[in-house]
Design a protein around this motif. Structure first.
Motif, PDB file in Angstrom:
ATOM      1  N   HIS A  97       0.866  -1.176   0.000  1.00 55.80           N
ATOM      2  CA  HIS A  97       0.000   0.000   0.000  1.00 55.80           C
ATOM      3  C   HIS A  97       0.907   1.233   0.000  1.00 55.80           C
ATOM      4  CE1 HIS A  97      -3.435  -2.560   1.176  1.00 55.80           C
ATOM      5  NE2 HIS A  97      -2.571  -3.154   1.982  1.00 55.80           N
ATOM      6  N   PHE A  98       0.855   2.021  -1.076  1.00 56.66           N
ATOM      7  CA  PHE A  98       1.678   3.225  -1.162  1.00 56.66           C
ATOM      8  C   PHE A  98       0.854   4.472  -0.833  1.00 56.66           C
ATOM      9  CE2 PHE A  98       3.800   0.139  -3.972  1.00 56.66           C
ATOM     10  CZ  PHE A  98       5.037   0.098  -3.334  1.00 56.66           C
ATOM     11  N   MET A  99       1.564   5.541  -0.491  1.00 55.91           N
ATOM     12  CA  MET A  99       0.910   6.763   0.000  1.00 55.91           C
ATOM     13  C   MET A  99       0.010   6.408   1.182  1.00 55.91           C
ATOM     14  SD  MET A  99       2.207   9.113  -1.898  1.00 55.91           S
ATOM     15  CE  MET A  99       1.163  10.540  -1.647  1.00 55.91           C
ATOM     16  N   ALA A 100       0.470   5.460   1.972  1.00 53.23           N
ATOM     17  CA  ALA A 100      -0.304   4.952   3.112  1.00 53.23           C
ATOM     18  C   ALA A 100       0.538   5.109   4.371  1.00 53.23           C
ATOM     19  CB  ALA A 100      -0.685   3.492   2.892  1.00 53.23           C
ATOM     20  N   LYS A 101       0.508   6.298   4.944  1.00 53.14           N
ATOM     21  CA  LYS A 101       1.311   6.599   6.115  1.00 53.14           C
ATOM     22  C   LYS A 101       0.669   6.031   7.377  1.00 53.14           C
ATOM     23  CE  LYS A 101       3.687  10.406   8.459  1.00 53.14           C
ATOM     24  NZ  LYS A 101       3.938  11.868   8.439  1.00 53.14           N
ATOM     25  N   VAL A 102       1.415   5.199   8.076  1.00 50.36           N
ATOM     26  CA  VAL A 102       0.913   4.623   9.326  1.00 50.36           C
ATOM     27  C   VAL A 102       0.884   5.722  10.390  1.00 50.36           C
ATOM     28  CG1 VAL A 102       1.395   2.974  11.175  1.00 50.36           C
ATOM     29  CG2 VAL A 102       1.666   2.283   8.777  1.00 50.36           C
ATOM     30  N   GLU A 103      -0.251   5.843  11.043  1.00 45.24           N
ATOM     31  CA  GLU A 103      -0.417   6.871  12.071  1.00 45.24           C
ATOM     32  C   GLU A 103      -0.080   6.346  13.463  1.00 45.24           C
ATOM     33  OE1 GLU A 103      -4.508   7.608  11.428  1.00 45.24           O
ATOM     34  OE2 GLU A 103      -4.206   8.567   9.477  1.00 45.24           O
ATOM     35  N   GLU A 104      -0.255   5.030  13.650  1.00 44.52           N
ATOM     36  CA  GLU A 104      -0.018   4.464  14.971  1.00 44.52           C
ATOM     37  C   GLU A 104       0.085   2.943  14.879  1.00 44.52           C
ATOM     38  OE1 GLU A 104      -2.120   4.319  19.441  1.00 44.52           O
ATOM     39  OE2 GLU A 104      -3.096   5.404  17.774  1.00 44.52           O
ATOM     40  N   ILE A 105       0.990   2.384  15.657  1.00 48.05           N
ATOM     41  CA  ILE A 105       0.996   0.940  15.878  1.00 48.05           C
ATOM     42  C   ILE A 105       0.109   0.692  17.091  1.00 48.05           C
ATOM     43  CG2 ILE A 105       2.392  -1.037  16.613  1.00 48.05           C
ATOM     44  CD1 ILE A 105       4.682   0.074  14.950  1.00 48.05           C
ATOM     45  N   LEU A 106      -0.891  -0.123  16.915  1.00 53.74           N
ATOM     46  CA  LEU A 106      -1.889  -0.347  17.954  1.00 53.74           C
ATOM     47  C   LEU A 106      -1.437  -1.446  18.911  1.00 53.74           C
ATOM     48  CD1 LEU A 106      -5.009  -0.226  15.614  1.00 53.74           C
ATOM     49  CD2 LEU A 106      -4.109   1.618  17.055  1.00 53.74           C
ATOM     50  N   VAL A 107      -1.525  -1.155  20.198  1.00 51.10           N
ATOM     51  CA  VAL A 107      -1.085  -2.082  21.235  1.00 51.10           C
ATOM     52  C   VAL A 107      -2.206  -2.274  22.248  1.00 51.10           C
ATOM     53  CG1 VAL A 107       0.626  -2.511  23.054  1.00 51.10           C
ATOM     54  CG2 VAL A 107       1.312  -1.326  20.944  1.00 51.10           C
ATOM     55  N   GLU A 108      -2.508  -3.523  22.534  1.00 50.65           N
ATOM     56  CA  GLU A 108      -3.527  -3.857  23.537  1.00 50.65           C
ATOM     57  C   GLU A 108      -2.960  -4.884  24.505  1.00 50.65           C
ATOM     58  OE1 GLU A 108      -7.014  -5.249  21.560  1.00 50.65           O
ATOM     59  OE2 GLU A 108      -7.393  -3.341  20.487  1.00 50.65           O
ATOM     60  N   LYS A 109      -3.010  -4.530  25.785  1.00 46.28           N
ATOM     61  CA  LYS A 109      -2.548  -5.437  26.842  1.00 46.28           C
ATOM     62  C   LYS A 109      -1.129  -5.935  26.582  1.00 46.28           C
ATOM     63  CE  LYS A 109      -7.238  -6.949  27.955  1.00 46.28           C
ATOM     64  NZ  LYS A 109      -8.172  -8.098  28.065  1.00 46.28           N
ATOM     65  N   GLY A 110      -0.261  -5.002  26.178  1.00 49.35           N
ATOM     66  CA  GLY A 110       1.144  -5.334  25.974  1.00 49.35           C
ATOM     67  C   GLY A 110       1.428  -6.134  24.727  1.00 49.35           C
ATOM     68  N   ARG A 111       0.502  -6.123  23.775  1.00 51.38           N
ATOM     69  CA  ARG A 111       0.666  -6.911  22.549  1.00 51.38           C
ATOM     70  C   ARG A 111       0.328  -6.046  21.333  1.00 51.38           C
ATOM     71  NH1 ARG A 111       0.522 -12.503  21.825  1.00 51.38           N
ATOM     72  NH2 ARG A 111      -0.001 -12.692  24.037  1.00 51.38           N
ATOM     73  N   ALA A 112       1.195  -6.038  20.298  1.00 52.83           N
ATOM     74  CA  ALA A 112       0.902  -5.322  19.067  1.00 52.83           C
ATOM     75  C   ALA A 112      -0.178  -6.067  18.305  1.00 52.83           C
ATOM     76  CB  ALA A 112       2.159  -5.193  18.216  1.00 52.83           C
ATOM     77  N   VAL A 113      -1.228  -5.349  17.939  1.00 53.39           N
ATOM     78  CA  VAL A 113      -2.379  -6.021  17.308  1.00 53.39           C
ATOM     79  C   VAL A 113      -2.732  -5.449  15.946  1.00 53.39           C
ATOM     80  CG1 VAL A 113      -3.375  -6.693  19.537  1.00 53.39           C
ATOM     81  CG2 VAL A 113      -4.014  -4.490  18.507  1.00 53.39           C
ATOM     82  N   GLY A 114      -2.130  -4.325  15.566  1.00 60.77           N
ATOM     83  CA  GLY A 114      -2.473  -3.762  14.270  1.00 60.77           C
ATOM     84  C   GLY A 114      -1.854  -2.399  14.060  1.00 60.77           C
ATOM     85  N   VAL A 115      -2.268  -1.745  12.984  1.00 62.10           N
ATOM     86  CA  VAL A 115      -1.834  -0.385  12.686  1.00 62.10           C
ATOM     87  C   VAL A 115      -3.041   0.446  12.283  1.00 62.10           C
ATOM     88  CG1 VAL A 115       0.453  -1.151  11.930  1.00 62.10           C
ATOM     89  CG2 VAL A 115      -1.361  -0.834  10.228  1.00 62.10           C
ATOM     90  N   LYS A 116      -2.893   1.760  12.419  1.00 63.93           N
ATOM     91  CA  LYS A 116      -3.944   2.680  11.991  1.00 63.93           C
ATOM     92  C   LYS A 116      -3.414   3.489  10.814  1.00 63.93           C
ATOM     93  CE  LYS A 116      -6.525   4.763  15.034  1.00 63.93           C
ATOM     94  NZ  LYS A 116      -6.970   5.737  16.075  1.00 63.93           N
ATOM     95  N   VAL A 117      -4.151   3.465   9.709  1.00 58.81           N
ATOM     96  CA  VAL A 117      -3.781   4.191   8.495  1.00 58.81           C
ATOM     97  C   VAL A 117      -5.004   4.955   8.000  1.00 58.81           C
ATOM     98  CG1 VAL A 117      -2.861   4.016   6.149  1.00 58.81           C
ATOM     99  CG2 VAL A 117      -2.135   2.369   7.880  1.00 58.81           C
TER     100      VAL A 117
END
Length: 488
Positions: A245-265
């Protein structure tokens, strides 16, 4: 159902990580803020001229080939390169010139003939470089320094007995002054500190490992240009089902209960089993990991040098120039003092000129050359870059005119500039530093971020700002080390 991996950034390490994870059966998606893959390893085209935008030296090609073989493909069908007969052309203002022949004996004889340095000193230096590589590469390049087993394996125990010979306790310059009689050859070998943005008068002599890669193993050139490393691996990743995915700047790495679960774009959440960060480590913590615990000591480490690059279309051919060319400063130590202590640019900088049209003729119009002209500069600390760039351009042209007896300004018909501010904006490199944290102390190798997070499960790191370091081979190895920690 296959597990999913999301990668932030499509630098060369991010692409390599996507290939390795896809081979392991992961469904992989890569999010890239730019409209193209490769990060620094991209290209520029200007009115009939093509330039490799970033890294220009290719060593350890087996690291690229290994990725094709992992995917069950023959590398030769997808990526072609040649070994250089001459690694670099060196020039000094007093008229001295040295060709760094790939044949070590020929190089040693050249140095003896041109500089009066005994050939045996060159051979001995390259044997010493091979010795350092033999003992340190298995530890620092191919394994994580953040695992206890690295320090207790037989190779490590064997190396501990050789510490005095590995350059831990002296600087690169001190070691080279002991090795060579001629200051010009000291300068030539000190230059290798710049391969990871360091100062030879501060960095440990362990960095004398680098000449081994260029001479004993070899320097190479991809027949379609350095950018073909990016394109060939990008296509391989796509063949394996990786989605970019280009021109797709990640805004945040999502973390829940000490575990990476996704990203916000773009406000949208993408979930996955594992997250890989290929963005510069410092800027990642300041932006997409800003809500997480910060590794303050790592973030506060001094940064490496940056670069000022002029991409010049030159309407003349210079037969004395090859693919890699160095026009040395008359006062190397003062040049580095300006870079690392004064945060400025010395009036007589060492000039590197990379000319791919010497090997790939369609990179420039007939009778012309594509000059990637670079000097080492400090990272961005808020200097008046517009003034520094204007003054540096004048000094570079003046130096080229003196050394090559020409009028360069009249020959430049196209120009584009890359400098610390635009390096940071285009590649997210903190302060525009090319190699992340600097290596100007003996503990620098231990002060790089691990290839995994010790605080957040399922979060991994690769690229030049983390272990084992910057440059194409180490970035590719960072992906390999990182994937070794991923458990299906």
């Amino acid at each position: 159902m296959s597990q999913k991996a999301l990668i932030v950034g499509s630098g060369i390490a991010g692409i390599a990580a996507s290939i390795r994870l896809a081979v392991q059966g992961y469904q992989v998606e890569v999010f890239e803020a730019n409209p193209y893959p490769g990060g620094k390893l991209s290209e520029i085209t200007l009115k009939g001229y093509r330039f490799d935008a970033g890294p220009s030296l290719f060593t350890l090609p087996e690291q690229v080939e290994e990725l094709f073989r992992l995917a069950g493909k023959d590398p030769k069908d997808h990526f072609d390169y040649e070994k250089l007969e001459i690694a670099c052309h060196y020039f000094w203002e007093d008229g001295k010139q040295v060709k760094a022949w790939a044949d070590i004996n020929r190089f040693a004889e050249e140095v003896e003939t041109k500089l009066g340095e005994p050939a045996k000193n060159v051979r001995e230096a390259l044997r010493s470089s091979a010795f350092i590589y033999e003992h340190l590469a298995p530890l620092f390049m191919h394994r994580s320094l953040h695992q206890f087993g690295t320090w207790t394996n037989p190779q490590a125990l064997k190396s501990y007995l050789k510490m005095g010979k590995l350059g831990i306790f002296s600087t690169m310059n001190q070691a080279n002054e002991r090795q060579f009689q001629n200051p010009k050859l000291v300068q030539l070998f000190n230059r290798y500190a710049t391969y990871n943005g360091s100062d030879p008068y501060q960095t440990p002599a362990t960095l004398n490992i680098i000449p081994h890669l260029e001479f004993n193993i070899g320097a190479y050139f991809p027949k379609k240009g350095m950018h073909d490393i990016t394109i060939s691996l990008y296509r391989l990743a796509q063949d394996l089902g990786v989605e970019f995915h280009f021109m797709a700047k990640v805004e945040e790495i999502l973390v829940e209960k000490g575990r990476a679960v996704g990203v916000k774009v773009d406000g949208k959440t993408h979930q996955a089993n594992i997250i890989v960060n290929n963005m510069d480590m410092v800027n990642a913590y300041k932006s997409i990991l800003r809500k997480q615990k910060q590794p303050k000591k790592l973030l506060e480490q001094p940064k490496s040098s940056s670069a000022l690059i002029f991409y010049w279309g030159v309407k003349r051919e210079f037969k004395e120039l090859g693919l890699h060319n160095i026009l040395f400063s008359e006062d190397y130590q003062t040049e580095f003092e300006h870079i690392f202590k004064k945060g400025s640019i010395y009036e007589d900088p060492t000039v590197y000129i990379n000319i791919t049209s010497t090997h790939k003729s369609d990179d420039a119009p007939k009778g012309c050359m594509n000059w990637f002209t670079m000097i080492n500069v400090p990272n961005n600390q808020g200097q008046d870059w517009d003034s520094l760039i204007q003054e540096a351009r004048k000094n570079i042209i003046s130096k080229v005119n003196r050394v090559l007896n020409t009028d360069l300004e009249s020959l430049i018909e196209v120009e584009e500039i890359l400098e610390p501010r635009t390096i940071e904006s285009k590649t997210s490199s903190a302060n525009g530093a090319l190699y992340g944290n600097s290596s100007n102390n003996r503990f620098a190798a231990f002060l790089r971020h691990a290839n995994y997070s010790s605080d957040i499960k399922n979060l991994y790191f690769c690229g030049g700002s983390v272990h084992p370091g910057g440059g194409i081979p180490l970035s590719l190895l960072s992906a390999k080390i990182m994937v070794g920690f991923v458990k299906n």
